[in-house]
Write an enzyme that holds these catalytic residues in place. Structure first.
Site, mmCIF file in Angstrom:
data_model
loop_
_atom_site.group_PDB
_atom_site.id
_atom_site.type_symbol
_atom_site.label_atom_id
_atom_site.label_comp_id
_atom_site.label_asym_id
_atom_site.label_seq_id
_atom_site.Cartn_x
_atom_site.Cartn_y
_atom_site.Cartn_z
ATOM 1 N N ASN A 6 0.860 -1.193 0.000
ATOM 2 C CA ASN A 6 0.000 0.000 0.000
ATOM 3 C C ASN A 6 0.889 1.233 0.000
ATOM 4 O O ASN A 6 1.327 1.716 1.044
ATOM 5 C CB ASN A 6 -0.923 -0.011 1.219
ATOM 6 C CG ASN A 6 -1.975 -1.094 1.121
ATOM 7 O OD1 ASN A 6 -2.952 -0.955 0.396
ATOM 8 N ND2 ASN A 6 -1.757 -2.192 1.837
ATOM 9 N N GLU A 7 1.183 1.718 -1.180
ATOM 10 C CA GLU A 7 2.098 2.841 -1.356
ATOM 11 C C GLU A 7 1.429 4.163 -0.991
ATOM 12 O O GLU A 7 0.203 4.225 -0.796
ATOM 13 C CB GLU A 7 2.580 2.881 -2.813
ATOM 14 C CG GLU A 7 3.367 1.655 -3.246
ATOM 15 C CD GLU A 7 4.791 1.622 -2.703
ATOM 16 O OE1 GLU A 7 5.090 2.338 -1.720
ATOM 17 O OE2 GLU A 7 5.612 0.864 -3.251
ATOM 18 N N PRO A 8 2.224 5.240 -0.850
ATOM 19 C CA PRO A 8 1.640 6.560 -0.559
ATOM 20 C C PRO A 8 0.497 6.883 -1.513
ATOM 21 O O PRO A 8 0.582 6.654 -2.722
ATOM 22 C CB PRO A 8 2.835 7.502 -0.777
ATOM 23 C CG PRO A 8 4.023 6.678 -0.400
ATOM 24 C CD PRO A 8 3.693 5.286 -0.889
ATOM 25 N N SER A 65 -2.517 5.527 -0.871
ATOM 26 C CA SER A 65 -3.512 4.470 -0.648
ATOM 27 C C SER A 65 -4.617 4.964 0.279
ATOM 28 O O SER A 65 -4.363 5.691 1.243
ATOM 29 C CB SER A 65 -2.843 3.232 -0.039
ATOM 30 O OG SER A 65 -1.934 2.647 -0.943
ATOM 31 N N THR A 72 10.473 2.019 -3.438
ATOM 32 C CA THR A 72 10.220 0.614 -3.134
ATOM 33 C C THR A 72 10.959 -0.287 -4.115
ATOM 34 O O THR A 72 11.583 -1.283 -3.732
ATOM 35 C CB THR A 72 8.713 0.319 -3.187
ATOM 36 O OG1 THR A 72 8.047 1.113 -2.204
ATOM 37 C CG2 THR A 72 8.422 -1.151 -2.931
#
Length: 644
Positions: A174-176, A178, A193
């Site tokens: 869940n990347e920035p 999300s 990432t």
């Protein structure tokens, strides 16, 4: 980690001596000196949950994570199964995520990871293992993700969710950006990432750009969440997650809204938390010598003053009034700290003969010392302490260098091919046929395939030749250069074996042979690949075993840091100034490691080459000393003495 219900709003998980509530922290956390011990405790909690559920005739539903953080948790669960009979027959597992596209049998897949570290070694039922499918056709992904969510709900939801955290603040993938209510879905991976994953994939270009991940809502539905974070490279995001505001830019902050979450940290990951970095802002302190040094240097940097210019008002206005009251005046504190920092500076890292060594970091005697420099990889010596190395040789000490690992996995295929083709042109007969085979292996190697032993041997020989070039340049005789090729490293992959008795014996034999007065070792545990830590653990293990021997009474251990972080100023016990000419000579020594220049494989997200990082770091240390009001130098290498 026992749960104590204190009121209707807060559930606090207490471990005596490990955690203090502060006004800064919004997530319960526990800090341990050893990630190994912390991992055992987490595994113990999972084991207790599995057994309690079994006693009730219920399934235990676990959400599992991958990456380096949970490896020791899984190792302990495997041990509990094999040695203490822990059964996983009632366990149903759901993994957080998987790269897309990704084959199950690819060594970089999370399917492979989970079976390698856990599932192949326990009695979990195969039908109870759920890992996102990295080969699902794109047109079926939405349907597949909805079914994954439904399956979690059908078995009663997650009892326990194990998490790691990425430096973007991601949990799962869940990347920035999300959303708080996001479910299982496909996501595009952040560049950072992918950069962090690049070493495992032999370059960022090989890292998938997408992944399937459980969503924030899915994770938050778990009845219990434990997040693991190890190492200084996680410190900034841990501080932001625990002390910052809830924000989609740092998805892990959503865990502040979960009532049964614990962060399990080591000292590196916790180092930026306010109660650890600046405890005087939290409450009264026990002003030890180290804490006093940290506080005064922090104050200098905060108010932008040199040590001797700090005033009573500066101390009072910045939470350090109790220290001032204890010492009586800023003048006394300032003089003491100025002298302490001044005494760390020396141009004689091996000690200065016929000089008063009362206030010097190293002893004057013996005049000629036997020095053993341990280098985890074949270039850490010149990158991290090349100037000091040069000084020690120049000042007449008997210097030995021990390269602990071959460093072969860091040599790109195109470099190995270049050397193999040159060798092919110089040989004939059976030797030529052997080299032809190596050339074929290099050219035909598939993406992420492990190099053959022959190719790894060639790559190790390349690094050995580069190392000898650098040590000869520094004036060292070849007989004082030792290539240990420690077995733990020789897997051909990023994943290394644990240290073994053979690793320990090799290092022990060398130390007992040389009987050094000084040992230098890499203390940079921010190394993202773990090699530095294993190499240091081996050295500390050996020194602990032989410290009773007579020669060890005169042996001092100095730690240096590598290409990722420098010691904080208050941690430095010896600072060796470098002249502009020595900075250039150090650069030339690093340049002998040609296979590590121009797009080095394992540099992380920092695109600077290692020689640039080293120079910038050394210059920055010198600037910080100057800003404290001390002498101005072109650059400085820093060391900390370790007492074993």
């Amino acid at each position: 980690m026992k749960i104590v219900q204190e009121d209707q709003k807060n559930i606090v998980y207490k471990a005596p001596g490990k955690f203090e509530e502060t006004r800064f922290e919004k997530i319960h956390n526990m800090v341990f000196s050893s990630s190994d011990h912390a991992s055992q405790l987490v595994a113990g909690e999972i084991a207790d949950l599995i057994k309690n559920k079994k006693d009730k005739g219920e399934n235990c539903v676990l959400g599992l994570a991958t990456g380096s953080s949970p490896i020791n948790v899984y190792a302990e669960l495997v041990r509990l199964h094999k040695e203490e009979g822990l059964s996983f027959e009632n366990v149903i597992s759901f993994n957080l995520d998987e790269y897309w596209p990704m084959d199950e049998d690819n060594v970089q897949s999370y399917h492979y990871f989970m079976h390698e570290h856990l599932f192949n070694h326990i009695n979990i039922k195969p039908e109870n293992i759920n890992i996102p499918n990295g080969k699902i056709p794109q047109e079926k992904i939405i349907e597949y993700c909805l079914a994954y969510e439904a399956k979690i709900k059908d078995v009663g939801g997650l009892d326990f969710q194990l998490l790691g955290i990425g430096r973007t603040g991601h949990i799962g993938f869940n990347e920035p950006g999300s959303h708080y209510n996001s479910g299982t879905r496909m996501i595009t991976l952040d560049h950072l990432t992918r950069a962090d994953a690049a070493p495992s994939f032999h370059g960022i270009s090989n890292v998938p750009k997408k992944a399937i991940t459980m969503g924030i809502s899915t994770v938050r539905s778990a009845r219990r969440i434990v997040l693991l974070a190890w190492g200084q490279n996680k410190a900034e995001v841990i501080k932001e997650t625990i002390e910052g505001e809830v924000s989609p830019s740092v998805p892990a902050t959503y865990l502040q809204k979960h009532k049964n979450t614990s962060f399990i940290l080591d000292t590196g990951a916790a180092s930026e938390l306010t109660r650890i970095k600046t405890p005087w802002l939290v409450g009264s302190c026990n002003w030890t010598t180290e804490l006093r040094g940290r506080g005064i240097i922090w104050l200098c940097q905060k108010v932008n003053k040199s040590i001797l210019n700090l005033t009573d008002k500066d101390y009072n206005d910045n939470g350090m009034a109790d220290l001032l009251a204890q010492e009586g005046s800023a003048y006394n504190l300032n003089i003491e700290m100025f002298n302490r920092m001044q005494h760390t500076i020396t141009g004689w890292p091996g000690g200065k003969f016929n000089a008063d060594d009362t206030n010097r970091p190293e002893r004057a005697l013996p005049q000629t010392k036997r020095v053993l420099i341990f280098s985890p990889h074949p270039d850490d010596d010149v990158i991290s302490m090349g100037g000091t190395f040069d000084r020690l040789v120049e000042q007449g000490h008997e210097v030995h260098v021990a390269y602990q690992t071959s460093g072969n996995i860091a040599v790109p295929d195109y470099e190995a091919l270049k050397f193999a083709e040159v060798a092919r042109d110089l040989t004939c007969g059976d030797d030529a046929r052997k080299i032809d085979s190596i050339i074929h292996q290099i050219k035909s190697r598939r993406e992420n395939e492990v190099n053959s032993p022959e190719v790894r041997k060639l790559k190790a020989r390349i690094r050995k030749g580069e190392s000898l070039g650098a040590t000869r340049f520094e004036g060292l005789d070849d007989k004082q250069v030792h290539f240990l090729n420690l077995p733990f490293y020789e897997t051909g992959t990023i994943k290394k074996s644990p240290m073994s008795t053979e690793d320990i014996k090799i290092v022990r034999d060398l130390i007992e042979e040389i009987k050094p007065h000084q040992v230098y070792a890499a203390g940079d545990l921010a190394d993202p690949h773990g090699t530095h830590k294993v190499c240091l653990d081996i050295i500390l293990k050996v020194l602990g075993e032989i410290k009773h021997k007579d020669f060890m009474k005169d042996c001092w251990l100095w730690l240096y840091r590598g290409a990722w972080h420098e010691f904080e100023l208050h941690e430095i016990d010896m600072a060796v100034p470098l002249s502009p000419d020595q900075v250039l000579k150090k650069r030339q020594a690093i340049f002998f490691h040609q296979s590590q220049k121009d797009g080095v494989m394992f540099q992380g997200e920092d695109i600077r080459e290692f020689w640039v990082r080293a120079e910038d770091r050394n210059k920055e240390t010198a600037v910080k000393y100057r800003e404290l009001g001390l002498a101005q130098y072109a650059a400085m290498e820093a060391f900390r003495r370790h007492y074993y």
